[in-house]
Write a protein that holds these residues in place. Sequence first.
Motif, mmCIF file in Angstrom:
data_model
loop_
_atom_site.group_PDB
_atom_site.id
_atom_site.type_symbol
_atom_site.label_atom_id
_atom_site.label_comp_id
_atom_site.label_asym_id
_atom_site.label_seq_id
_atom_site.Cartn_x
_atom_site.Cartn_y
_atom_site.Cartn_z
ATOM 1 N N THR A 68 0.746 -1.288 -0.122
ATOM 2 C CA THR A 68 -0.038 0.123 -0.084
ATOM 3 C C THR A 68 0.893 1.426 -0.003
ATOM 4 N N ASP A 69 2.000 1.602 0.829
ATOM 5 C CA ASP A 69 2.725 2.644 0.823
ATOM 6 C C ASP A 69 3.855 2.466 0.264
ATOM 7 N N MET A 70 4.568 3.613 -0.165
ATOM 8 C CA MET A 70 5.776 3.680 -0.715
ATOM 9 C C MET A 70 6.517 5.138 -0.678
ATOM 10 N N ALA A 71 7.557 5.045 -0.929
ATOM 11 C CA ALA A 71 8.376 6.245 -1.228
ATOM 12 C C ALA A 71 9.342 6.270 -2.161
ATOM 13 N N GLY A 72 9.473 7.012 -2.981
ATOM 14 C CA GLY A 72 10.725 6.661 -4.192
ATOM 15 C C GLY A 72 10.908 7.935 -5.082
ATOM 16 N N VAL A 73 11.463 7.633 -6.314
ATOM 17 C CA VAL A 73 11.739 8.666 -7.086
ATOM 18 C C VAL A 73 11.057 9.003 -8.254
ATOM 19 N N ARG A 125 13.244 5.590 3.249
ATOM 20 C CA ARG A 125 12.847 4.520 4.064
ATOM 21 C C ARG A 125 11.996 5.116 5.095
ATOM 22 N N GLU A 126 12.082 6.171 5.869
ATOM 23 C CA GLU A 126 11.411 6.585 6.739
ATOM 24 C C GLU A 126 10.046 7.247 6.263
ATOM 25 N N ALA A 127 10.047 7.878 5.089
ATOM 26 C CA ALA A 127 9.045 8.622 4.285
ATOM 27 C C ALA A 127 7.914 7.281 4.086
ATOM 28 N N ALA A 128 8.615 6.271 3.709
ATOM 29 C CA ALA A 128 7.519 4.946 3.444
ATOM 30 C C ALA A 128 6.484 4.700 4.424
ATOM 31 N N ALA A 129 6.959 4.913 5.900
ATOM 32 C CA ALA A 129 6.438 4.429 6.867
ATOM 33 C C ALA A 129 5.320 5.313 7.199
ATOM 34 N N ILE A 130 5.166 6.633 6.391
ATOM 35 C CA ILE A 130 4.015 7.577 6.865
ATOM 36 C C ILE A 130 2.865 7.479 6.277
ATOM 37 N N PRO A 131 2.548 7.408 5.008
ATOM 38 C CA PRO A 131 1.275 7.653 4.150
ATOM 39 C C PRO A 131 -0.186 7.150 4.947
ATOM 40 N N ALA A 279 -7.195 13.755 -4.392
ATOM 41 C CA ALA A 279 -6.506 14.977 -4.445
ATOM 42 C C ALA A 279 -6.394 15.440 -2.991
ATOM 43 N N HIS A 280 -7.226 15.105 -2.053
ATOM 44 C CA HIS A 280 -7.371 15.584 -0.827
ATOM 45 C C HIS A 280 -6.317 14.569 0.078
ATOM 46 N N HIS A 281 -6.135 13.505 -0.361
ATOM 47 C CA HIS A 281 -4.985 12.501 -0.001
ATOM 48 C C HIS A 281 -3.584 13.419 -0.125
ATOM 49 N N ARG A 282 -3.310 13.979 -1.430
ATOM 50 C CA ARG A 282 -2.315 14.651 -1.740
ATOM 51 C C ARG A 282 -2.005 15.764 -0.948
ATOM 52 N N ASP A 283 -3.313 16.596 -0.527
ATOM 53 C CA ASP A 283 -3.157 17.827 0.256
ATOM 54 C C ASP A 283 -2.933 17.420 1.905
ATOM 55 N N ILE A 284 -3.492 16.108 2.251
ATOM 56 C CA ILE A 284 -3.078 15.725 3.610
ATOM 57 C C ILE A 284 -1.649 15.455 3.786
ATOM 58 N N LEU A 285 -1.071 14.743 2.564
ATOM 59 C CA LEU A 285 0.305 14.336 2.675
ATOM 60 C C LEU A 285 1.271 15.574 2.609
#
Length: 332
Positions: A68-73, A125-131, A279-285
């Motif tokens: 579900t969650d991820m962080a990347g480039v 790595r830390e950011a992937a723990a957040i969404p 888009a609200h999810h983008r705003d929250i993040l």
Amino acid sequence: MSQPTFRALMLDDYANNSFREAQIVRPEPAANQVLVRIIASGVNPIDYKIRTGKAPYAMPELPAVLGTDMAGVVEAVGANVKHLSVGDEVYGLVGGVRGLQGSLAEYVAVDTDLLALKPKNLSLREAAAIPLVFLTAWEGLVDCAQVKAGQKVLVHGGAGGVGHIAVQIARALGADVYATVSNNKRSIVEGYGATAIDYRNVSVEQYVKQYTNDEGFDVIYDTVGGQSLDDSFAAVRHYGHIASCAAFGTHNLATGSLRGATLSGIFVLLPMLTGNGRAHHRDILTEATRLIEQGKVKPLVDPRHFTLNEARQAHDAVEQGSALGKVVIDVA
């Protein structure tokens, strides 16, 4: 000319529920999408529930890539994309449900409404723990309960994934925060500036009397469900607000109803499942990035490192409750 492929973990069968490594064709980002090279994939309870067939409201058709969650480039940008560019470091709650590819893979094409720029003071790595946990906590505390400075807020499960973020958000909003925890995790919530309540050794009546003078808490965020939600009905003040991301059982609402309390159910996957409200999810993040860069919120990340090959062990760590903080899989 052959199309470029990338490594991914596939789930073929909910009964067997084991991952298979595969090479799948790398997609071109469609309009309003970006192609992200995944660095890390956060693991949430919903991930193992989907893998084992226990979340029929979210499970994709198989074979599928979960996560579900991820962080990347950002590696490539589709048409009409305005706020992201190649090279941006991003994070989000992006897939692993219904028809959306998940994050247990080296690449994913993502709707840009599900992504925000990651905080500069966190690793990928830390950011992937957040969404998922931040979105879930924010929807309950801010979108539904509209927590304000000076209110008394109780978080059930204050050292858990959603709970530890809910405690920090409520503190950042100026609330007076309390959290139920087991005694060995007191220091976690106290480190965030909350008052720890050892729920195993004190009754609801006792802590309501001690901390609210018998009036009850203004806002309660239940991350546990079951008895904790029943306790919330007894601990909320008249006309108070209870938000729960775990209200999946059968409950008697009389206690809360007689207090005029509001109950909000939080289901963070809805924008991914329905396409509405992304888009609200983008705003929250984006708000998460701001609070994290200000030092007001920090994820608690389990110290163990799991590779993509060890995704099943990462799932097991979450399911068995052995993790201290969020489990993250190092994809790259």
